[in-house]
Design a protein around this motif. Structure first.
Motif, short mmCIF file in Angstrom:
data_model
loop_
_atom_site.label_atom_id
_atom_site.label_comp_id
_atom_site.label_asym_id
_atom_site.label_seq_id
_atom_site.Cartn_x
_atom_site.Cartn_y
_atom_site.Cartn_z
N PRO A 294 0.83 -1.21 0.00
CA PRO A 294 0.00 0.00 0.00
C PRO A 294 0.87 1.26 0.00
N LEU A 295 0.25 2.34 -0.40
CA LEU A 295 0.94 3.63 -0.44
C LEU A 295 0.16 4.66 0.36
N PRO B 21 -3.24 -0.84 6.37
CA PRO B 21 -3.17 -2.21 6.90
C PRO B 21 -1.85 -2.87 6.50
N ALA B 22 -1.31 -3.70 7.40
CA ALA B 22 -0.06 -4.42 7.11
C ALA B 22 -0.28 -5.36 5.92
N GLU C 259 4.38 7.26 -0.25
CA GLU C 259 5.28 6.52 0.62
C GLU C 259 4.78 5.10 0.77
N ALA C 260 5.69 4.13 0.62
CA ALA C 260 5.33 2.73 0.77
C ALA C 260 5.06 2.39 2.23
N PRO D 153 -1.80 -4.80 -5.10
CA PRO D 153 -2.25 -6.19 -5.21
C PRO D 153 -1.63 -7.07 -4.13
N GLN D 154 -2.35 -8.10 -3.74
CA GLN D 154 -1.84 -9.06 -2.78
C GLN D 154 -0.87 -10.02 -3.48
#
Length: 542
Positions: A297-298, A378-379, A371-372, A331-332
């Motif tokens: 996520p960003l 969420p983790a 930012e990553a 994406p997961q």
């Protein structure tokens, strides 16, 4: 907007009127006495009908898409692409160098007989990271591995070096390098390409789950001869280098690192023709569209968004959107190679966007920070594929829910009909406008010569009146307006010197003075019926 349409309409009609004349070739050989003929011609030219979308059509030249929303309100949409972020520009693997020297612990001075001494050592090294990233595994696509094995022992050394953290793609077994060193050949070098291997950095020496660890196992046997002389500090050593490593796929955690979305200046050229008056958009929406195939996520911060007006004034973005980071999903790990699309909107509820857009800006400054793995997201287990990209686009949507008050457009067009005016003595142009748009328009025509001097002016006059608006937001009835533009003989003689026309159009929506907001529905129409009366003087010499 529809200014150019009205301008073109008027000029087409004027040209038609001016060009009215007769073809006298039939009389070329006739022997007639001189005569003067003064006909008066009243000619209905036709009817022109414009929908709202027709009237806005020429904005497409400035990159604006003209359509309608789900409520059938005309929508102006402007889209642009900001800079993309690629995987190779985001993540670079660091060169790796590590090694170890070990003492055999032998104190032998020509003992007169042969002996064998076996050793087993396991070493764990930390993988170098560029920005505190933590790797589980890396599919290498390029780079080299170099291993140097050396011995200080006055004896033959049979060694096996097992790199548990480098697994061959073909056999799925660790890389094993073995050989023999002796006093006449104290070192040996092994070189190979990294794309043969998978880097597995997820286990320590005891197979516990870790990250960023390189595990190397060294087995060696010292074969002492009867004449060997070995001191306690004599031993063997190895060194390894992973140089210029490149990846196809990386798993683990890339850290809280920034992605590069550069400073941008977005041109809004379609406002350029307006210099006076105001237009206020009630429900503009400025959307940032993130197309993300990075596996994390960003966090998105609108570091700087500001409008630069035609006068150079800078109006910064304010409101919760300017201070609250947004989240862009990725994406997961079970969907590598896919994209996740996230849209973050600036609108009237979370920012002062109506103020920015209603200033009719010439440009919009955009600086977005991404930012990553932000703390607010969420983790997520991270991955980076070599084809991963972050594409950022912007879309400005302007529903025509507006207040327009004295908005002025100035356009200059060529006018070259002097040779067709010599027979015209008087011209009257009649326009009958039937309008169900909540918008009135006034027009002024300034005819100029080749030196840009004014030779004749058609003073500002109402061209059509805005229709009244009901409680449901729609206009209740069409308005009708009759306009006559008269050119006397002296006026026409002045027009013969004109080479261009400044067309000045002033528009005002219904109820603008009381700050009323109106809606432009796609089924609204403006119809203009046209007619011209021309008095022409012809003689037998013409």
């Amino acid at each position: 907007m529809f200014i150019k349409k009205i301008r073109s309409l008027l000029l087409a009609v004027c040209a038609t009127a001016i060009l009215v004349g007769c073809n006298l070739e039939y009389f070329a050989d006739a022997k007639l006495n001189d005569f003067v003929w003064k006909p008066s011609l009243a000619i209905p030219i036709g009817e022109l009908s414009y929908s709202v979308q027709d009237l806005f059509d020429e904005l497409s030249e400035a990159g604006v898409d003209i359509g309608q929303n789900s409520d059938n309100i005309v929508m102006l949409t402007y889209e642009a692409q900001l800079q993309s972020q690629s995987a190779t520009g985001f993540l670079t693997l660091a060169n790796q160098s590590f090694g170890q020297s070990v003492d055999a612990g032998l104190n032998i001075n020509a003992q007169g007989f042969s002996s064998l001494h076996d050793y087993n050592e396991v070493f764990v090294f930390d993988l170098a990271a560029t920005q505190n990233e933590e790797y589980d595994s890396v599919n290498f696509s390029g780079g080299n591995i170099d291993i140097l094995m050396s011995s200080e022992l006055d004896a033959e050394v049979a060694y096996t070096l097992t790199l548990n953290s480098l697994v061959t793609n073909e056999t799925h077994q660790p890389l094993v390098v073995s050989g023999i060193l002796d006093p006449s050949n104290t070192s040996v070098n092994f070189t190979d390409v990294l794309n043969k291997y998978l880097g597995d950095f997820s286990k320590d020496a005891n197979a516990n789950a870790v990250r960023n660890k390189i595990v190397v196992e060294l087995d060696y046997q010292v074969r002492v001869s009867p004449t060997s002389v070995i001191q306690l500090t004599d031993g063997v050593s190895f060194s390894m280098t992973l140089s210029n490593p490149e990846f196809d796929l990386v798993y683990g955690y890339v850290g809280e690192r920034k992605l590069d979305v550069n400073f941008e200046l977005l041109n809004l050229d379609f406002f350029d023709s307006f210099r006076e008056g105001t237009i206020s958009f009630a429900e503009p929406r400025f959307s940032f569209v993130f197309d993300n195939s990075f596996g994390f996520p960003l966090g998105v911060s609108f570091n700087e968004i500001a409008a630069i007006t035609q006068q150079g004034q800078i109006i910064p973005l304010t409101g919760s959107a300017a201070t609250t980071p947004g989240i862009v999903n990725g994406p997961q790990v079970d969907a590598i190679g896919t994209n996740v699309n996230t849209t973050l909107d600036l609108n009237s509820t979370n920012s002062n966007l109506p103020e920015l857009i209603s200033s009719m800006p010439k440009k919009v400054i955009i600086e977005v920070n991404t930012e990553a793995n932000p703390a607010s997201a969420p983790a997520q287990y991270n991955f980076v594929d070599a084809g991963s990209e972050l594409n950022v686009g912007v879309r400005l949507e302007l529903p025509m829910i507006v207040n327009i008050n004295g908005l002025v457009s100035r356009q200059n067009v060529d006018f070259d009909v002097a040779d067709d005016l010599d027979q015209a003595k008087e011209l009257t142009l009649r326009l009958i406008a039937e309008n169900n748009l909540p918008l009135g328009g006034e027009i002024e025509l300034v005819f100029k010569d080749e030196n840009n001097n004014t030779v004749y002016t058609v003073s500002e006059r109402a061209l059509f009146d805005g229709a009244p608006v009901g409680s449901d937001g729609r206009t209740t009835q069409a308005t009708t307006k009759i306009v006559d533009i008269h050119f006397a003989d002296a006026d026409i003689r002045l027009l013969e010197n004109a080479t261009s026309i400044d067309v000045v159009t002033r528009m005002t929506t219904t109820g603008a003075s009381s700050d009323e907001i109106v809606k432009f529905f796609s089924d609204y129409n403006l119809t203009v019926k046209l007619a011209v009366q021309a008095d022409i003087e012809l003689t037998s010499n013409d």
